[in-house]
Design an enzyme around this catalytic site. Structure first.
Site, PDB file in Angstrom:
ATOM      1  CE1 TYR A 163      17.426   8.417   9.178  1.00  0.00           C
ATOM      2  CE2 TYR A 163      19.044   6.765   9.856  1.00  0.00           C
ATOM      3  CZ  TYR A 163      18.112   7.229   8.945  1.00  0.00           C
ATOM      4  OH  TYR A 163      17.861   6.518   7.794  1.00  0.00           O
ATOM      5  CE  LYS A 167      14.503   6.521   9.006  1.00  0.00           C
ATOM      6  NZ  LYS A 167      13.342   6.643   8.086  1.00  0.00           N
TER       7      LYS A 167
END
Length: 297
Positions: A163, A167
């Site tokens: 993640y 991001k």
């Protein structure tokens, strides 16, 4: 009643079936925009679109997989066909598969990077193609893109390597797109939001307690709707910034200043390996202290 910034604008919001994305879709509609409510859970998207229409707004639902190339093109086409154009894209869709790096599977890496990073690129790419054509035809729009990064992507987050990497890529994609697309009237910014969502509530008891709504009637700092005013402004023609990342939580908006050159030293010739250690120590001492990754000790 405050001034509406989104009147007659057409907005796509991805991942808008719940949480922050839903709040964005409702906020844009309340501000006068026509909204394409996208969510892979098509029924959830339809429920939000129905809610907007019932309140007197304009919306249609879309169930496209944002990381699918053809489906992404069709999502942009849906906006143009249904509402006559496209002005703003809010890339919000995503999910988590949290695990420490030593336990992270290939599928858990690929799936998270695919939806977050590729999903942002696919919709941005097809929207930018439409806006470039409009610009070349002499009908340049005040086009706006709002990407969704995260504090995890800026600072790191223990147990969220897939993640965080996705991001971080989104933050850099924002800077890249702003540099390349400005000539077509396209402003591209990103947010790093903190709010109560299905993802945060599923992150463990401690996080759930931190995110819980207050019971005493005080300001709910974790309400997803707190994020949307910034996004509505960034998605409007009034927005006059591009290539920036904003952290937003509760009533606080913070500009995140990314990679910058800090202290440096030019020897004027090639370094010897034994010289590097003392030089690096001096440079680090003269540079700002980095923010620790979430969960780091």
């Amino acid at each position: 009643m405050s001034e509406q910034l989104s009147t007659d604008r057409v907005v796509i919001v991805t991942g808008a079936g719940q949480g922050i994305g839903r709040a964005h879709a409702l906020a844009f509609a309340a501000d006068g925009a026509s909204v394409v409510v996208n969510d892979y859970a098509r029924d959830a998207a339809q429920a939000v679109a129905d809610e907007i229409v019932a309140a007197g707004g304009k919306a249609v639902a879309n169930g496209a997989d944002v990381a699918d190339w053809a489906a992404g093109a069709d999502l942009v086409k849906t906006a143009v066909d249904e509402f006559g154009g496209l002005d703003t894209v809010v890339n919000n869709a995503g999910f988590v598969r949290d695990r420490m790096l030593v336990s992270l599977s290939e599928d858990e890496w690929d799936s998270v990077v695919r939806v977050h990073l590729k999903g942002h690129f696919v919709i941005l790419r097809h929207a930018a193609e439409y806006w470039r054509a409009q610009s070349k035809a002499g009908a340049q729009r005040a086009a706006r893109v709002i990407n969704t990064s995260s504090g995890a992507g800026i600072f790191g987050s223990v147990g969220q390597g897939n993640y965080a990497a996705a991001k971080a890529g989104i933050a850099e994609l924002t800077i890249q797109a702003a540099a390349e697309l400005g000539g077509y009237g396209i402003a591209v910014n990103a947010i790093a939001p903190a709010a109560r969502t299905a993802m945060t509530l599923g992150a463990g008891d401690a996080m759930a307690a931190q995110m819980a709504a207050p019971t005493d009637g005080s300001f709910d700092a974790m309400d997803p709707a707190n994020i949307s005013p910034l996004v509505v402004w960034l998605g409007s023609a009034a927005c006059d910034v591009s290539g920036r990342v904003f952290e937003v939580e509760g009533g606080t908006i913070t500009v995140l200043d990314g990679w910058q050159r800090a202290a440096s030293k030019d020897k004027g010739s090639r370094w010897e390996p034994a010289e590097v250690g003392p030089a690096v120590a001096a440079l680090i001492a003269d540079s700002p202290e980095p923010v620790k990754a979430y969960g780091a000790r």
